[in-house]
Design a protein around this motif. Structure first.
Motif, PDB file in Angstrom:
ATOM      1  N   GLN A  39      33.032  21.295  54.657  1.00 36.63           N
ATOM      2  CA  GLN A  39      33.424  19.968  55.103  1.00 36.63           C
ATOM      3  C   GLN A  39      32.516  19.385  56.271  1.00 36.63           C
ATOM      4  O   GLN A  39      32.175  18.282  56.541  1.00 36.63           O
ATOM      5  N   TYR A  40      32.010  20.686  56.885  1.00 37.00           N
ATOM      6  CA  TYR A  40      31.176  20.211  58.292  1.00 37.00           C
ATOM      7  C   TYR A  40      29.805  20.188  57.815  1.00 37.00           C
ATOM      8  O   TYR A  40      29.062  19.590  58.683  1.00 37.00           O
ATOM      9  N   ALA A  41      29.301  20.963  57.039  1.00 42.73           N
ATOM     10  CA  ALA A  41      27.915  21.285  56.478  1.00 42.73           C
ATOM     11  C   ALA A  41      27.381  19.940  55.749  1.00 42.73           C
ATOM     12  O   ALA A  41      26.282  19.366  56.077  1.00 42.73           O
ATOM     13  N   ASN A  42      28.387  19.415  55.098  1.00 48.27           N
ATOM     14  CA  ASN A  42      27.892  18.364  54.200  1.00 48.27           C
ATOM     15  C   ASN A  42      27.192  17.291  55.078  1.00 48.27           C
ATOM     16  O   ASN A  42      26.279  16.581  54.506  1.00 48.27           O
ATOM     17  N   PRO A  43      27.819  16.784  56.017  1.00 49.01           N
ATOM     18  CA  PRO A  43      27.216  15.493  56.778  1.00 49.01           C
ATOM     19  C   PRO A  43      25.951  16.030  57.475  1.00 49.01           C
ATOM     20  O   PRO A  43      24.982  15.045  57.277  1.00 49.01           O
ATOM     21  N   VAL A  44      25.293  17.110  57.754  1.00 45.23           N
ATOM     22  CA  VAL A  44      24.468  17.574  58.016  1.00 45.23           C
ATOM     23  C   VAL A  44      23.407  17.324  56.893  1.00 45.23           C
ATOM     24  O   VAL A  44      22.272  16.896  57.218  1.00 45.23           O
TER      25      VAL A  44
END
Length: 388
Positions: free
Chosen positions: A371-376
């Motif tokens: 969830q937090y890695a995908n935007p990066v």
């Protein structure tokens, strides 16, 4: 004139007093307010507290006779909630909006209530007219929820229809209403880029929604119809998602069993947690108005994604998650958290991130990281001009 939209439109000023009276007399609504204000006393003393709360509401909302007056009244509560649950809200890109012009705000979608609330907050504080908000009927199980949302400029998107013909008719009506609101009434619209929240943090525009905008204007070319709606891509970025554990559990359950069934009241819990849970910092970016619209929905979706993902603000926790992410692309040039943020910021994020990981069952952790890695991943792919 507005008769055809009566089933979905927000309430008009003339309807406000009667709807407020109905709400104040609704036992379910008073029950929720009592539990929210007095969580410990609501059980044993609910019978005593509910009439007192109703009396207070009657006094407080006695002179409210328009949607604008109601929003001004509610604003202080929204501001207080934001102060309690965030470390501050920032926004950018608002200088591109012209007073008196109606826009179609198309945003990524993480939180049921707070996504449009934060967009409203930014627009309201910039002194502009707040948009009408699209909300799925799956969230309006109880009449008082529907009343509350429609009082606050929400209109209903019928999602729970199963027949193909009914769905088509609902989309046709929705398309006509959105076009009527922007083009005829000069009232802006907020709608999410896809149905349902992006639970894995992978924000993508569903081209079916873009086609829907055109459905009621088939006599015009697609590009022309979209251009007349003044579409603005909006990126909403939370440092921390209060619902991240629940989303990780759902993603894990889907991956291991093939499906996920919501428990009764689960949406209500998500709404409550989304409003009151800790979010860290929040940033809202209003993208550039789409001056030249592509000729088809797929190309338009790609352009909207480029803006939403490219303007998404990344916080230290996003980078910490990406560094742990098993699916990262070695070809992609992504700076480390240490290259972008101060040691103090990273230390704070490390503590919060470790707390979240520790609270998540081990087998579900990859889905929390995702969830937090995908935007990066998405932001740097867009930056490098790579396909998503």
């Amino acid at each position: 004139m507005m008769g055809e939209f009566d089933a979905i439109r927000p309430y008009a000023d003339a309807e406000v007093p009667a709807v407020l009276q109905r709400l104040i007399a609704d036992a379910g609504f008073l029950d929720i307010l009592t539990r929210f204000r007095f969580p410990r006393l609501a059980g044993p003393l609910g019978w005593l507290l509910k009439p007192l709360i109703a009396m207070r509401l009657r006094t407080e909302f006695a002179r409210i006779d328009s949607v604008a007056a109601l929003q001004t009244k509610i604003e202080t509560y929204v501001d207080r909630t934001i102060e309690r649950a965030t470390d501050g809200v920032t926004y950018s890109g608002l200088e591109q909006l012209r007073p008196g012009k109606a826009y179609l705000f198309l945003a990524n979608h993480r939180d049921i209530v707070m996504d449009p609330a934060f967009v409203n907050y930014a627009i309201y504080h910039a002194g502009l007219r707040t948009p009408r908000i699209a909300i799925g009927d799956n969230l309006l199980q109880r009449p008082f929820v529907s009343d509350l949302m429609r009082l606050n400029k929400s209109f209903i998107v019928h999602r729970s229809l199963s027949g193909r013909r009914e769905k088509l008719a609902a989309y046709q009506l929705l398309s006509a209403y959105i076009n009527h609101s922007i083009r005829e009434e000069g009232e802006s619209i907020w709608i999410a880029q896809a149905e349902g929240r992006a639970k894995d943090g992978d924000d993508r525009t569903d081209s079916a929604i873009l086609k829907m905008f055109h459905m009621s204007r088939r006599d015009e070319p697609f590009a022309e119809a979209v251009k007349s709606l003044n579409l603005i891509p909006v990126s909403i970025s939370y440092e921390y998602d209060p619902c991240d554990q629940a989303k990780a559990r759902e993603l894990y359950t889907r991956a291991t069993t093939g499906s996920y069934t919501k428990a009764p009241g689960e949406d209500d819990q998500s709404i409550a947690l989304g409003i009151t849970g800790y979010k860290g910092r929040v940033h809202i970016h209003f993208g550039a108005p789409l001056e030249a619209s592509p000729e088809d929905a797929k190309q338009l979706a790609a352009e909207i994604d480029r803006q939403i993902l490219g303007n998404y603000r990344l916080f230290p926790a996003h980078h910490l998650a990406y560094e742990q992410y098993a699916g990262r692309d070695p070809e992609l040039q992504v700076p480390t958290a240490a290259q972008l943020f101060s040691a103090e910021e990273i230390a704070r994020a490390e503590a919060e991130w470790q707390k979240r990981l520790a609270a998540c069952p081990e087998e579900q952790r990859p889905y929390l990281v995702l969830q937090y890695a995908n935007p990066v991943r998405n932001r740097y792919r867009v930056k490098a001009g790579l396909p998503l």
